[in-house]
Design an enzyme around this catalytic site. Structure first.
Site, PDB file in Angstrom:
ATOM      1  N   SER A 265      43.218  86.348 -14.298  1.00  0.00           N
ATOM      2  CA  SER A 265      42.402  87.390 -14.009  1.00  0.00           C
ATOM      3  C   SER A 265      41.899  87.430 -12.548  1.00  0.00           C
ATOM      4  O   SER A 265      41.674  88.635 -12.176  1.00  0.00           O
ATOM      5  CB  SER A 265      41.199  87.179 -15.144  1.00  0.00           C
ATOM      6  OG  SER A 265      39.901  87.335 -14.419  1.00  0.00           O
TER       7      SER A 265
ATOM      8  N   ASP B 182      39.903  70.569 -22.691  1.00  0.00           N
ATOM      9  CA  ASP B 182      39.861  69.209 -21.996  1.00  0.00           C
ATOM     10  C   ASP B 182      38.595  68.419 -21.974  1.00  0.00           C
ATOM     11  O   ASP B 182      38.602  67.491 -21.711  1.00  0.00           O
ATOM     12  CB  ASP B 182      40.314  69.352 -20.549  1.00  0.00           C
ATOM     13  CG  ASP B 182      41.789  70.170 -20.511  1.00  0.00           C
ATOM     14  OD1 ASP B 182      42.164  70.209 -21.536  1.00  0.00           O
ATOM     15  OD2 ASP B 182      42.215  70.472 -19.101  1.00  0.00           O
TER      16      ASP B 182
ATOM     17  N   GLU C  64      25.189  72.776  16.781  1.00  0.00           N
ATOM     18  CA  GLU C  64      25.128  72.692  18.473  1.00  0.00           C
ATOM     19  C   GLU C  64      23.570  72.091  18.703  1.00  0.00           C
ATOM     20  O   GLU C  64      23.500  71.157  19.515  1.00  0.00           O
ATOM     21  CB  GLU C  64      24.590  74.314  19.105  1.00  0.00           C
ATOM     22  CG  GLU C  64      25.978  75.043  18.970  1.00  0.00           C
ATOM     23  CD  GLU C  64      26.139  75.780  17.450  1.00  0.00           C
ATOM     24  OE1 GLU C  64      25.769  75.218  16.292  1.00  0.00           O
ATOM     25  OE2 GLU C  64      26.553  76.836  17.667  1.00  0.00           O
TER      26      GLU C  64
HETATM   27  C1  AOF Z   1      25.621  78.228  14.559  1.00  0.00           C
HETATM   28  N1  AOF Z   1      25.753  76.871  14.272  1.00  0.00           N
HETATM   29  O1  AOF Z   1      26.497  75.235  12.898  1.00  0.00           O
HETATM   30  C2  AOF Z   1      26.026  77.263  11.945  1.00  0.00           C
HETATM   31  C3  AOF Z   1      25.687  78.378  12.027  1.00  0.00           C
HETATM   32  O2  AOF Z   1      19.720  79.810   7.441  1.00  0.00           O
HETATM   33  P1  AOF Z   1      20.010  79.216   8.848  1.00  0.00           P
HETATM   34  O3  AOF Z   1      18.817  79.413   9.832  1.00  0.00           O
HETATM   35  O4  AOF Z   1      20.564  77.842   9.043  1.00  0.00           O
HETATM   36  O5  AOF Z   1      21.263  80.260   9.410  1.00  0.00           O
HETATM   37  C4  AOF Z   1      22.520  80.232   8.847  1.00  0.00           C
HETATM   38  C5  AOF Z   1      23.182  81.178   9.738  1.00  0.00           C
HETATM   39  O6  AOF Z   1      23.726  80.498  10.977  1.00  0.00           O
HETATM   40  C6  AOF Z   1      24.693  81.321   9.004  1.00  0.00           C
HETATM   41  O7  AOF Z   1      24.575  82.585   8.270  1.00  0.00           O
HETATM   42  C7  AOF Z   1      25.724  81.762  10.195  1.00  0.00           C
HETATM   43  O8  AOF Z   1      25.727  82.828  10.634  1.00  0.00           O
HETATM   44  C8  AOF Z   1      25.063  80.668  11.024  1.00  0.00           C
HETATM   45  N2  AOF Z   1      25.667  79.260  11.109  1.00  0.00           N
HETATM   46  N3  AOF Z   1      25.289  78.958  13.078  1.00  0.00           N
HETATM   47  O9  AOF Z   1      25.062  78.484  15.465  1.00  0.00           O
HETATM   48  C9  AOF Z   1      26.193  76.206  13.056  1.00  0.00           C
HETATM   49  N4  AOF Z   1      26.205  76.692  10.772  1.00  0.00           N
HETATM   50 ZN    ZN Z   2      22.581  77.938  15.120  1.00  0.00          ZN
END
Ligand code: AOF
Ligand code: ZN
Length: 363
Positions: A303, A201, A55
């Protein structure tokens, strides 16, 4: 705005989000599209490494007053290293937010929606929800169950064998299947193999020939930490991180040698002759991983399957037969009743060059 247009813009947001899979852990790869009067003003996904959030990037690229934002995950409510997306959307003058699915992260969990509503923004939730939950399954599982999701990749003859009795196993499937596997590695946070595969491998487990600028973490499960050193894995720690899950019985000297070689080590409980898979995945989830791509071998696959930890099965079949003396692609599961067998539903089938790829998803 018509429902058709809503679906179209959400589907664009979903496809943007999918492009970041494997690149944003520990965060989800969220897609965001900002639209006014049917015109797209901005589009973004969560940046590599997880920040900035989708956002924030999209808002920075346009004047969003009176616009609609389509997001694949509930905008976050917490102020971290990036500002709270819910507040930023409201501050930018967004009139309406369409959300595919809610964020179970306790810092958000409904509070992102509440903040938007409190600021007078219209909020709708659920459009594209099933697809979003599928795409974001790794992140959602890490938050709700503390572990990453696992995709198990198998490649075998029509009779399910991965090698002859002498262990000869190279090139059962063709070069296109191999390329496809590399593309799948790129969409996961980490690639995982068992100690047997690492020994047999001597793999590198990096992504090659795809112009890949970001390598997944490479993980080996080795109960006794008796992996050859040096090896291709140890010699490529500069190119991609190497993590090793070892059992409590691994000699301290081996632990020290691998740490010295640049590996990150995880001490895990053992279960019989294996690392306890659920405990190891919890440790990897705590380290931030959301999506793991397991490439075998048969004991590790068994597993994980036996502990019901496989979300997706990708099975390549080559047009050859290796017979009952060949090595099976999945080790012993210790099943007595058919009712106890792990069950998957078909999610896709496609020819890949001369081979076939089945995608099965856990029921
Ligand atoms: C959003 N938009 O594009 C994403 C979100 O560690 P921070 O502050 O970056 O926060 C991570 C948390 O933000 C993550 O656990 C999830 O809840 C949210 N991710 N939220 O509004 C985004 N990637
Ligand atoms: Zn966010």
């Amino acid at each position: 705005m018509t429902e058709v247009a809503d679906r179209r813009f959400m589907s664009l947001a979903l496809s943007l989000g999918r492009r970041g899979l494997g690149r944003t852990w520990p965060n989800p790869s969220v897609g965001c599209v900002i639209v006014r009067d049917g015109r797209i003003l901005a589009r973004a996904r969560t940046a590599d490494g997880g920040r900035p959030h989708a956002e924030v990037t999209a808002l920075a690229a346009c004047d969003a007053r009176e616009a609609t934002a389509y997001v694949t995950l509930e905008p976050c409510a917490h102020v971290g290293e990036t500002p709270s997306c819910a507040e930023e959307l409201a501050r930018a003058g967004i009139a309406r937010v369409v959300i595919a699915t809610t964020d179970p992260d306790p810092r958000t969990a409904g509070q992102g929606i509440a903040r938007l509503k409190a600021a007078g923004v219209a909020v709708e939730t659920g459009l594209g929800g099933d697809e979003a939950r599928e795409d974001l399954a790794g992140f959602l599982t890490r938050v709700t169950a503390g572990r990453p999701t696992v995709t198990l990749k198998l490649a075998a003859s029509v009779d399910g064998r991965i090698a002859t009795a002498t262990g000869e196993s190279q090139w059962i499937t063709g070069p296109l299947a191999r390329r496809d596997v590399h593309a799948m590695r790129a969409r996961h946070d980490a690639v995982l193999v068992g100690a047997g595969t690492a020994r047999a491998d001597d793999p590198t487990l990096t992504i090659r020939d795809l112009g890949q600028d970001r390598q997944p973490v490479r993980i080996v499960f080795s109960r006794r930490l008796d992996l050859p050193l040096p090896s291709r894995l140890s010699q490529s720690v500069e190119a991609a991180p190497l993590w090793i899950c070892h059992g409590t019985e691994a000699p301290a000297a081996a632990v020290a040698r691998w740490a010295e070689a640049g590996a990150r080590l995880f001490r895990c409980p053992t279960e019989g002759r294996q690392i306890a898979p659920a405990a190891a995945l919890q440790a990897l989830g705590a380290a931030g991983l959301t999506r793991i791509f397991c490439e075998g071998g048969g004991s590790l696959g068994a597993s994980l399957l036996g502990a019901d930890l496989v979300e997706d099965l990708i099975c390549f079949t080559a047009g050859t037969a290796l017979g009952a003396e060949g090595l099976p692609m999945i080790g012993a599961l210790g099943l007595d009743a058919l009712a106890d067998a792990p069950r998957f539903r078909l999610a896709g089938v496609r020819p890949i060059g001369p081979d076939i790829r089945h995608h099965w998803r856990r029921r």
